[in-house]
Design an enzyme around this catalytic site. Structure first.
Site, PDB file in Angstrom:
ATOM      1  N   ILE A   1      11.508  48.027  13.334  1.00 35.92           N
ATOM      2  CA  ILE A   1      10.699  47.816  14.534  1.00 35.92           C
ATOM      3  C   ILE A   1      10.938  48.952  15.525  1.00 35.92           C
ATOM      4  O   ILE A   1      12.039  49.523  15.568  1.00 35.92           O
ATOM      5  CB  ILE A   1      11.007  46.431  15.174  1.00 35.92           C
ATOM      6  CG1 ILE A   1       9.963  46.082  16.252  1.00 35.92           C
ATOM      7  CG2 ILE A   1      12.439  46.371  15.711  1.00 35.92           C
ATOM      8  CD1 ILE A   1       9.984  44.619  16.671  1.00 35.92           C
ATOM      9  N   CYS A   2       9.896  49.294  16.270  1.00 37.66           N
ATOM     10  CA  CYS A   2      10.015  50.266  17.367  1.00 37.66           C
ATOM     11  C   CYS A   2       9.182  49.724  18.525  1.00 37.66           C
ATOM     12  O   CYS A   2       8.934  48.528  18.603  1.00 37.66           O
ATOM     13  CB  CYS A   2       9.574  51.658  16.935  1.00 37.66           C
ATOM     14  SG  CYS A   2       7.805  51.780  16.553  1.00 37.66           S
ATOM     15  N   ARG A   3       8.732  50.565  19.417  1.00 41.07           N
ATOM     16  CA  ARG A   3       7.963  50.088  20.571  1.00 41.07           C
ATOM     17  C   ARG A   3       6.580  49.591  20.154  1.00 41.07           C
ATOM     18  O   ARG A   3       6.163  48.513  20.528  1.00 41.07           O
ATOM     19  CB  ARG A   3       7.832  51.194  21.621  1.00 41.07           C
ATOM     20  CG  ARG A   3       7.202  50.720  22.927  1.00 41.07           C
ATOM     21  CD  ARG A   3       7.055  51.851  23.912  1.00 41.07           C
ATOM     22  NE  ARG A   3       6.070  52.828  23.459  1.00 41.07           N
ATOM     23  CZ  ARG A   3       4.756  52.732  23.653  1.00 41.07           C
ATOM     24  NH1 ARG A   3       4.257  51.697  24.296  1.00 41.07           N
ATOM     25  NH2 ARG A   3       3.941  53.664  23.214  1.00 41.07           N
TER      26      ARG A   3
ATOM     27  N   MET B   1       7.658  46.149  19.439  1.00 35.03           N
ATOM     28  CA  MET B   1       8.157  45.349  20.554  1.00 35.03           C
ATOM     29  C   MET B   1       7.049  45.018  21.554  1.00 35.03           C
ATOM     30  O   MET B   1       7.145  44.030  22.276  1.00 35.03           O
ATOM     31  CB  MET B   1       9.308  46.069  21.261  1.00 35.03           C
ATOM     32  CG  MET B   1      10.590  46.129  20.450  1.00 35.03           C
ATOM     33  SD  MET B   1      11.280  44.508  20.005  1.00 35.03           S
ATOM     34  CE  MET B   1      11.844  43.919  21.606  1.00 35.03           C
TER      35      MET B   1
END
Length: 103
Positions: free
Chosen positions: A64-66, A92
């Site tokens: 996961i990232c932004r 996110m």
């Protein structure tokens, strides 16, 4: 090669069901300082090449990232190295569950 993806809703269900999950947050330090999923481990995207030897090729890792872009790039890179990867769609920005500041 098609990278598997998971929605944040499905990820939240897995976490709430206490399923075995290897969730890695690849955002930068200042981003995770604002909050990350409590079950996630933080490995910055730029650190993945040197840290990948600590990962197990028999396990499936969820990244996961932004927004889902950097984590998709990490998934593609590790997929080429023979790892099982899943990208979190929307990252996110789409996550509506609990977060905590990184210690």
């Amino acid at each position: 090669m098609e990278i598997k993806e998971i929605s944040t809703a499905a990820l939240k269900e897995k976490i709430e069901a206490d399923e075995e999950l290897y969730l890695i947050d690849v955002r930068e330090d200042e981003e995770v300082a604002e909050g990350m999923i409590p079950q996630a481990v933080h490995i910055r995207m730029g650190d993945i090449p040197e840290k990948m030897e600590t990962l197990d090729k028999d396990k499936e890792y969820v990244f996961i990232c932004r927004s889902g872009m950097r984590s998709m790039n990490v998934c593609k890179y590790l997929d080429e190295q023979g790892f099982k990867t899943v990208n979190v769609e929307g990252g996110m920005m789409a996550w509506e569950g609990e977060t905590k500041p990184k210690n």
